[in-house]
Structures are given as structure tokens and as C-alpha cells.
Scaffold this motif. Structure first.
Motif, short mmCIF file in Angstrom:
data_model
loop_
_atom_site.label_atom_id
_atom_site.label_comp_id
_atom_site.label_asym_id
_atom_site.label_seq_id
_atom_site.Cartn_x
_atom_site.Cartn_y
_atom_site.Cartn_z
N PRO A 285 0.82 -1.21 0.00
CA PRO A 285 0.00 0.00 0.00
C PRO A 285 0.86 1.27 0.00
CG PRO A 285 -0.90 -1.59 1.53
CD PRO A 285 0.42 -2.15 1.07
N PRO B 219 -5.99 -6.72 -4.74
CA PRO B 219 -5.72 -5.34 -5.15
C PRO B 219 -4.87 -4.61 -4.11
CG PRO B 219 -8.05 -5.86 -5.31
CD PRO B 219 -7.43 -6.96 -4.52
N GLU C 261 -3.35 -0.69 -3.48
CA GLU C 261 -3.46 0.69 -3.96
C GLU C 261 -2.12 1.40 -3.92
OE1 GLU C 261 -5.80 4.52 -2.37
OE2 GLU C 261 -7.12 2.87 -3.01
N SER C 262 -1.79 2.06 -5.03
CA SER C 262 -0.54 2.83 -5.11
C SER C 262 -0.74 4.21 -4.50
CB SER C 262 -0.11 2.96 -6.57
OG SER C 262 -1.03 3.79 -7.28
N SER C 263 0.32 4.99 -4.44
CA SER C 263 0.24 6.35 -3.88
C SER C 263 -0.64 7.26 -4.72
CB SER C 263 1.65 6.95 -3.79
OG SER C 263 2.26 7.01 -5.08
N GLY D 164 -3.44 6.31 -6.03
CA GLY D 164 -4.82 5.86 -5.91
C GLY D 164 -5.19 4.76 -6.88
N ILE D 165 -4.30 4.45 -7.83
CA ILE D 165 -4.55 3.37 -8.78
C ILE D 165 -4.12 2.05 -8.16
CG2 ILE D 165 -3.96 2.45 -11.06
CD1 ILE D 165 -3.47 5.32 -11.97
N ALA D 166 -5.04 1.09 -8.18
CA ALA D 166 -4.75 -0.20 -7.56
C ALA D 166 -4.19 -1.19 -8.58
CB ALA D 166 -6.02 -0.78 -6.92
#
Length: 323
Positions: free
Chosen positions: A10, A51, A53-55, A57-59
Motif C-alpha cells: 500500500p 488489489p 493501492e498505489s500512492s 490511488g490506482i490499484a
């Protein structure tokens, strides 16, 4: 097939994964156009799978690291992140237990950007030379004094260990992997497909002289510096540059030093030598390089190169030819 596992968590930096993964996938596409089989298989991996989530907001959908079979993965790369997500993953008990065993059975392992902190926290980088984001070099060296941090390199290869500096340099490192695993032609095709300005060798500084100058947004010489970079073979002495800037020589010299922190002569030589190193790493002749970067005849290139780097350009070419 060469399986490449990108370990994420995350808050990871999406470009640390998507950049190199795009380069590797483009290599597969280039192979297909030659009638050759797919080589790389991308595996996003996390502690628990699912899933992540990246920084931004895209997972990203991932497989659990515990589901990877021993010896199934050939390359393992850990994505970087900002401070808080990085501290969290460094404490993750699942990854701390699984990563050492996983990398022990791989052909190659490493990190993109600050992902090296995770490997260092596990003691996997002791005595090794690594690259990381320029803003993290000092804290990295303080926290892990056993690790040799190369603050200048775009990426570093130390045996099986591959580490890169900030974000986009993961693409540079991926191109080097492609050239190593496949061939220079495929690496070149990928660079063109990704519309890269150049394939940058690992030893190149994280900050080129042009980028250093552009960091100062109010620089009155941004356009001139861009022109200089594209016209290194032209006369770039103070009278010529002052005339192009519409200033007297004295005023130009004073304002240029104030804007860049370097004299025009030093700045021009640095830009020319940086370009020379890149051209030499591609195996070009000294005569050709000297002409292209404005350090002709070759004796002039040799003198400047040896004075700045302490090595003859011919020997440098033989040692660093990457493509």
C-alpha cells in the motif's frame, strides 16, 4: 520464460512498476515482430495478494508472495515509496519472512528508487554498492552504514543485485536488463517504442547539467541551455553565447554564473563530456565522438576526458560499452 516479480505494498510508487514493466512488455512485442517467443512474464506480488493501492490511488491486482513456487521467479524487484508506506512495509512480517528466501533462488534481484530500503533492512545489501533516489542517499547511508550508496548513478549492477535511482531510472535499468537478457537490437527497439530521448547508461549522473539548470525555474537561460545541448558541435564560447543571448560578454558571464552556479566554460565542458560518455558507451570511435560533442580533434577530447574522469576515453569505451 523469464518471470519478473514486482513486490508492491500500500502506497507504493506506481511508476516504479509500470515503467519497467512497460519496457519489458515492449521487449516481448519486439520479439513477436521478429517471430521469436515471448520472454518476460510480469508478476505483481504483495504480502497477501489481491488489489493493492498505489500512492496515486490506482490499484494493482497482485498474487500473494506465499503462492510463488521456489525457483519459479527469475527476477525480483521491490518498488519504492514515500517515507510512511516504506516504514510500514519494512515492518511487514510476511514480506520480511518471504523476501530473503525468494531472492536466494533468483537469477537477479533488486529495487527501484527507495525500494532498496526494504532489502537493506533485511541485511541483503551489506557490503554491496547500490543506487537510490538522490533525496534518499544521505539517510540511506546513515541508517545502513554497511551499504555503499552511489549517490550519482542512475542504476548500479553489483553481481545479481540491480538497483536504480528515482522512478524513471527504473526504465533505464529495465533497458539494461533487456540488453543483457536478449540483445542490443531489442533494447533499441524498446527505447524507440517508448519514445525515449536516449538509453542512459547506469554511470550517468542523476542530474545532468541541463537538468540542474532547469531546476531553477526562473533561469533566464533555459532556452539557451536547451539550444546548447542540441548543438554541442557548434562554437560555444562566451562571445558566441553572449551574442545569442543578446548581452555583452561581461554581463552574460556574470548572469550565467548567477543562474547556474558555473562559468559558461565549465558548464559547456560538462555538457560535452556527459554526451561523450554516452556516445563512447555505444562503441563509437573517438573521432566521431569528438566531432559530435565539439571536442575536436581527438587529442582535445582525450585531454578533457582524462582531466575530468582520470581515465582515457578509449579505455572508458572498452570498459563501459553496454549496447
Amino acid at each position: 520464460m523469464h518471470h519478473v516479480a514486482f513486490i508492491v505494498y500500500p502506497g507504493f510508487e506506481l511508476l516504479d512498476v509500470s515503467g519497467p514493466a512497460s519496457a519489458l512488455n515492449s521487449a516481448n512485442r519486439a520479439l513477436g515482430q521478429q517471430g521469436r517467443p515471448t520472454f518476460y512474464k510480469i508478476l505483481p506480488v504483495s504480502a497477501g495478494g489481491g488489489p493493492v493501492e498505489s500512492s496515486s490511488g490506482i490499484a494493482m491486482d497482485t498474487v500473494a508472495i506465499g503462492n510463488l513456487q521456489s525457483g519459479h521467479v527469475q527476477t525480483v524487484l521491490i518498488a519504492g515509496a514515500e517515507r510512511d508506506p516504506l516504514l510500514e512495509v519494512m515492518r511487514d512480517p510476511v514480506l520480511r519472512a518471504a523476501i530473503p528466501d525468494l531472492v536466494a533462488s533468483t537469477e537477479r534481484f533488486g529495487s527501484v528508487c527507495t525500494g532498496g530500503f526494504v532489502l537493506a533492512a533485511l541485511g541483503l545489501l551489506d557490503g554491496r554498492r547500490v543506487a537510490t533516489h538522490w533525496d534518499s542517499c544521505e539517510p540511506f547511508a546513515k541508517i545502513f552504514p554497511e551499504v555503499i550508496v552511489d549517490a550519482d548513478a542512475l542504476y548500479v549492477v553489483d553481481g545479481r543485485l540491480w538497483t536504480s535511482a528515482g522512478v524513471t531510472t527504473g526504465i533505464d535499468m529495465a533497458l539494461a536488463m533487456i540488453a543483457h537478457d536478449l540483445d542490443a537490437t531489442i533494447a533499441g527497439e524498446v527505447a524507440k517504442r517508448l519514445v525515449l530521448y536516449a538509453r542512459r547508461p547506469g554511470y550517468q549522473s542523476q542530474f545532468s547539467p541541463v537538468l540542474q539548470a532547469q531546476v531553477k525555474g526562473d533561469s533566464p537561460f533555459a532556452d539557451l541551455i536547451g539550444w546548447m545541448q542540441a548543438n554541442l558541435a557548434e562554437p560555444l564560447d562566451v562571445p558566441s553565447l553572449a551574442a545569442r543571448a543578446g548581452l555583452t560578454e561581461r554581463t552574460f558571464h556574470r548572469k550565467f554564473v548567477a543562474a547556474t552556479g558555473e562559468t559558461p566554460a565549465r558548464f559547456v565542458e560538462t555538457a560535452r563530456l556527459d554526451a561523450a560518455r554516452m556516445l563512447l558507451s555505444r562503441g563509437l570511435s573517438l573521432k566521431s565522438v569528438a566531432a559530435q560533442v565539439g571536442l575536436f580533434p581527438t587529442a582535445r577530447l582525450t585531454e578533457a576526458f582524462e582531466r575530468r574522469f582520470g581515465i582515457a576515453p578509449r579505455l572508458f569505451r572498452d570498459m563501459h560499452e553496454e549496447w
